[in-house]
Scaffold this motif. Structure first.
Motif, PDB file in Angstrom:
ATOM      1  N   ARG A  87      41.339  44.208  53.361  1.00 29.91           N
ATOM      2  CA  ARG A  87      40.030  43.602  53.645  1.00 29.91           C
ATOM      3  C   ARG A  87      38.949  44.211  52.768  1.00 29.91           C
ATOM      4  O   ARG A  87      38.089  43.505  52.238  1.00 29.91           O
ATOM      5  CB  ARG A  87      39.678  43.774  55.122  1.00 29.91           C
ATOM      6  CG  ARG A  87      40.259  42.712  56.043  1.00 29.91           C
ATOM      7  CD  ARG A  87      39.593  42.758  57.400  1.00 29.91           C
ATOM      8  NE  ARG A  87      39.795  44.032  58.068  1.00 29.91           N
ATOM      9  CZ  ARG A  87      40.753  44.272  58.980  1.00 29.91           C
ATOM     10  NH1 ARG A  87      41.567  43.296  59.341  1.00 29.91           N
ATOM     11  NH2 ARG A  87      40.872  45.457  59.549  1.00 29.91           N
ATOM     12  N   ARG A  88      38.990  45.517  52.617  1.00 25.14           N
ATOM     13  CA  ARG A  88      37.973  46.191  51.800  1.00 25.14           C
ATOM     14  C   ARG A  88      38.083  45.775  50.331  1.00 25.14           C
ATOM     15  O   ARG A  88      37.073  45.617  49.641  1.00 25.14           O
ATOM     16  CB  ARG A  88      38.110  47.709  51.921  1.00 25.14           C
ATOM     17  CG  ARG A  88      37.742  48.256  53.294  1.00 25.14           C
ATOM     18  CD  ARG A  88      37.538  49.769  53.244  1.00 25.14           C
ATOM     19  NE  ARG A  88      38.713  50.477  52.752  1.00 25.14           N
ATOM     20  CZ  ARG A  88      39.694  50.938  53.523  1.00 25.14           C
ATOM     21  NH1 ARG A  88      39.649  50.727  54.839  1.00 25.14           N
ATOM     22  NH2 ARG A  88      40.712  51.581  53.003  1.00 25.14           N
ATOM     23  N   ALA A  89      39.302  45.599  49.852  1.00 25.77           N
ATOM     24  CA  ALA A  89      39.517  45.254  48.444  1.00 25.77           C
ATOM     25  C   ALA A  89      39.211  43.788  48.169  1.00 25.77           C
ATOM     26  O   ALA A  89      38.859  43.423  47.038  1.00 25.77           O
ATOM     27  CB  ALA A  89      40.961  45.570  48.052  1.00 25.77           C
ATOM     28  N   GLY A  90      39.341  42.925  49.192  1.00 25.19           N
ATOM     29  CA  GLY A  90      39.181  41.488  48.988  1.00 25.19           C
ATOM     30  C   GLY A  90      40.483  40.864  48.514  1.00 25.19           C
ATOM     31  O   GLY A  90      41.340  41.543  47.946  1.00 25.19           O
ATOM     32  N   ARG A  91      40.620  39.584  48.745  1.00 24.37           N
ATOM     33  CA  ARG A  91      41.886  38.934  48.402  1.00 24.37           C
ATOM     34  C   ARG A  91      42.015  38.748  46.898  1.00 24.37           C
ATOM     35  O   ARG A  91      41.207  38.092  46.259  1.00 24.37           O
ATOM     36  CB  ARG A  91      42.012  37.581  49.099  1.00 24.37           C
ATOM     37  CG  ARG A  91      43.377  36.922  48.827  1.00 24.37           C
ATOM     38  CD  ARG A  91      43.564  35.639  49.584  1.00 24.37           C
ATOM     39  NE  ARG A  91      42.769  34.544  49.054  1.00 24.37           N
ATOM     40  CZ  ARG A  91      43.116  33.809  47.994  1.00 24.37           C
ATOM     41  NH1 ARG A  91      44.226  34.099  47.329  1.00 24.37           N
ATOM     42  NH2 ARG A  91      42.348  32.825  47.593  1.00 24.37           N
ATOM     43  N   ARG A  92      43.075  39.332  46.353  1.00 31.03           N
ATOM     44  CA  ARG A  92      43.401  39.178  44.939  1.00 31.03           C
ATOM     45  C   ARG A  92      44.786  38.571  44.740  1.00 31.03           C
ATOM     46  O   ARG A  92      45.188  38.328  43.603  1.00 31.03           O
ATOM     47  CB  ARG A  92      43.327  40.542  44.239  1.00 31.03           C
ATOM     48  CG  ARG A  92      41.920  41.129  44.196  1.00 31.03           C
ATOM     49  CD  ARG A  92      41.898  42.526  43.619  1.00 31.03           C
ATOM     50  NE  ARG A  92      42.478  43.498  44.542  1.00 31.03           N
ATOM     51  CZ  ARG A  92      42.526  44.812  44.310  1.00 31.03           C
ATOM     52  NH1 ARG A  92      42.038  45.286  43.184  1.00 31.03           N
ATOM     53  NH2 ARG A  92      43.067  45.623  45.198  1.00 31.03           N
ATOM     54  N   CYS A  93      45.503  38.336  45.822  1.00 28.48           N
ATOM     55  CA  CYS A  93      46.872  37.840  45.743  1.00 28.48           C
ATOM     56  C   CYS A  93      46.916  36.328  45.943  1.00 28.48           C
ATOM     57  O   CYS A  93      45.996  35.732  46.491  1.00 28.48           O
ATOM     58  CB  CYS A  93      47.749  38.530  46.793  1.00 28.48           C
ATOM     59  SG  CYS A  93      47.190  38.247  48.494  1.00 28.48           S
ATOM     60  N   SER A  94      48.011  35.716  45.488  1.00 27.15           N
ATOM     61  CA  SER A  94      48.215  34.285  45.702  1.00 27.15           C
ATOM     62  C   SER A  94      49.091  34.014  46.919  1.00 27.15           C
ATOM     63  O   SER A  94      49.214  32.867  47.349  1.00 27.15           O
ATOM     64  CB  SER A  94      48.852  33.649  44.464  1.00 27.15           C
ATOM     65  OG  SER A  94      50.106  34.260  44.186  1.00 27.15           O
ATOM     66  N   SER A  95      49.686  35.079  47.478  1.00 27.94           N
ATOM     67  CA  SER A  95      50.501  34.909  48.676  1.00 27.94           C
ATOM     68  C   SER A  95      50.689  36.246  49.375  1.00 27.94           C
ATOM     69  O   SER A  95      50.536  37.307  48.772  1.00 27.94           O
ATOM     70  CB  SER A  95      51.874  34.310  48.328  1.00 27.94           C
ATOM     71  OG  SER A  95      52.652  35.240  47.603  1.00 27.94           O
ATOM     72  N   ILE A  96      51.012  36.158  50.650  1.00 35.44           N
ATOM     73  CA  ILE A  96      51.498  37.298  51.428  1.00 35.44           C
ATOM     74  C   ILE A  96      52.930  36.954  51.795  1.00 35.44           C
ATOM     75  O   ILE A  96      53.201  35.865  52.314  1.00 35.44           O
ATOM     76  CB  ILE A  96      50.681  37.522  52.711  1.00 35.44           C
ATOM     77  CG1 ILE A  96      49.196  37.674  52.390  1.00 35.44           C
ATOM     78  CG2 ILE A  96      51.181  38.743  53.466  1.00 35.44           C
ATOM     79  CD1 ILE A  96      48.303  37.711  53.634  1.00 35.44           C
ATOM     80  N   VAL A  97      53.866  37.833  51.508  1.00 34.10           N
ATOM     81  CA  VAL A  97      55.271  37.526  51.777  1.00 34.10           C
ATOM     82  C   VAL A  97      56.013  38.793  52.150  1.00 34.10           C
ATOM     83  O   VAL A  97      55.737  39.872  51.621  1.00 34.10           O
ATOM     84  CB  VAL A  97      55.932  36.845  50.551  1.00 34.10           C
ATOM     85  CG1 VAL A  97      55.885  37.754  49.328  1.00 34.10           C
ATOM     86  CG2 VAL A  97      57.350  36.428  50.847  1.00 34.10           C
ATOM     87  N   GLY A  98      56.945  38.661  53.089  1.00 42.08           N
ATOM     88  CA  GLY A  98      57.741  39.804  53.493  1.00 42.08           C
ATOM     89  C   GLY A  98      58.480  39.516  54.778  1.00 42.08           C
ATOM     90  O   GLY A  98      58.468  38.383  55.284  1.00 42.08           O
ATOM     91  N   PRO A  99      59.132  40.527  55.344  1.00 42.94           N
ATOM     92  CA  PRO A  99      59.804  40.346  56.633  1.00 42.94           C
ATOM     93  C   PRO A  99      58.846  39.747  57.659  1.00 42.94           C
ATOM     94  O   PRO A  99      57.663  40.097  57.714  1.00 42.94           O
ATOM     95  CB  PRO A  99      60.224  41.770  56.993  1.00 42.94           C
ATOM     96  CG  PRO A  99      60.407  42.439  55.662  1.00 42.94           C
ATOM     97  CD  PRO A  99      59.336  41.876  54.794  1.00 42.94           C
TER      98      PRO A  99
END
Length: 281
Positions: A87-99
């Protein structure tokens, strides 16, 4: 020594401890482990930061923060800490993925600030095998792609990506990064296809590979050839290469609503052992 729970960006000197966490779950972590084994923890080479969560001085959980945000062996407390940092860094990714479980928790915490997502795939069965089924004969025409066949393969890769993700990989930078990734897999001998009359009929890649496990991705059959069993015979061929040349365990994950694909993978020899989750932006 750290004596309480805390998170920080890992440094190259933390490589041994990070690999110990990653290799504790070699199948689920194959994607990130393969990158760390090649690039180490330097953010520039790795393509992102690796966050570590410590408890009582010991590294317990990780989170890769690059083009994807990936929780790794993440406890509920670690997920909360990673969410705070994200949250502090801000969204820089195109997806969240994992278990599925830690990814769902991470998304619940991030959704108020990062949402809405373009798509949430909450249940993607993780399928694993150590031996191929004897009931499906591998397609003898599926083979490794040569470097000089990049132009033949690329349209099929773009079609697969667009169909699976919902956007073209050629958007943004004109596809330079995507083409580089396709070329990398071809160069590593991990891109496979059947080509008839100059066109790709079936294709798949071994996208992540470690000595312990590898992961098949990008499975695609040309629309005009679907329904003929080519996905099964093609996957059997790729699985044969993977087990013989790459790793003793082969995995993949698939959308839960893709019932035909799940049935095909079971017939080839895969078993469902868990679930992933993907949040696409």
């Amino acid at each position: 020594m750290l004596t309480q729970t805390t998170t920080r960006v890992l440094e190259p000197s933390d490589l041994g401890a990070a690999l110990a966490v990653l290799e504790s779950e070699p199948v689920a972590n194959a994607f990130v482990t393969s990158r760390v084994q090649i690039a180490g923890l330097d953010p520039w080479r790795l393509g992102g930061e690796m966050w570590g969560w410590y408890a009582d001085g010991r590294l317990r959980s990780l989170c890769y923060s690059g083009a994807n945000l990936v929780p790794i062996c993440a406890t509920p407390e670690a997920v909360r800490a990673f969410a705070d940092r994200a949250r502090r860094a801000g969204r820089r990714c195109s997806s969240i993925v994992g278990p599925a479980e830690p990814t769902a928790q991470l998304w619940r915490l991030l959704e108020p600030g990062w949402g809405p997502a373009r798509e949430v795939r909450a249940n993607q069965p993780l399928m694993v095998t150590e031996s191929p089924s004897a009931d499906v004969t591998p397609d003898p025409l599926v083979r490794r792609i040569r470097k000089d066949e990049m132009d033949v393969l690329m349209p099929a890769c773009v079609a697969m990506f667009t169909e699976e993700v919902g956007i073209s990989p050629l958007a943004g930078d004109g596809g330079l990064l995507y083409q580089a990734r396709v070329a990398e897999l071809i160069g590593a001998g991990r891109s496979f296809a059947r080509i008839d009359d100059g066109k790709v009929v079936f294709k798949a890649e071994i996208g992540a590979a470690t000595p312990q496990a590898c992961q098949i991705q990008g499975v695609w059959v040309a629309p005009e050839h679907r329904g003929r069993g080519l996905s099964e015979t093609g996957m059997a061929a790729v699985l044969r290469y993977a087990l013989a040349d790459v790793a003793p365990v082969v995995s993949l994950y698939v959308n839960d609503y893709n019932t035909p694909a799940r049935r095909s993978y079971v017939r080839v020899g895969f078993k469902e052992t868990g679930a992933f989750m993907s949040v696409l932006f």
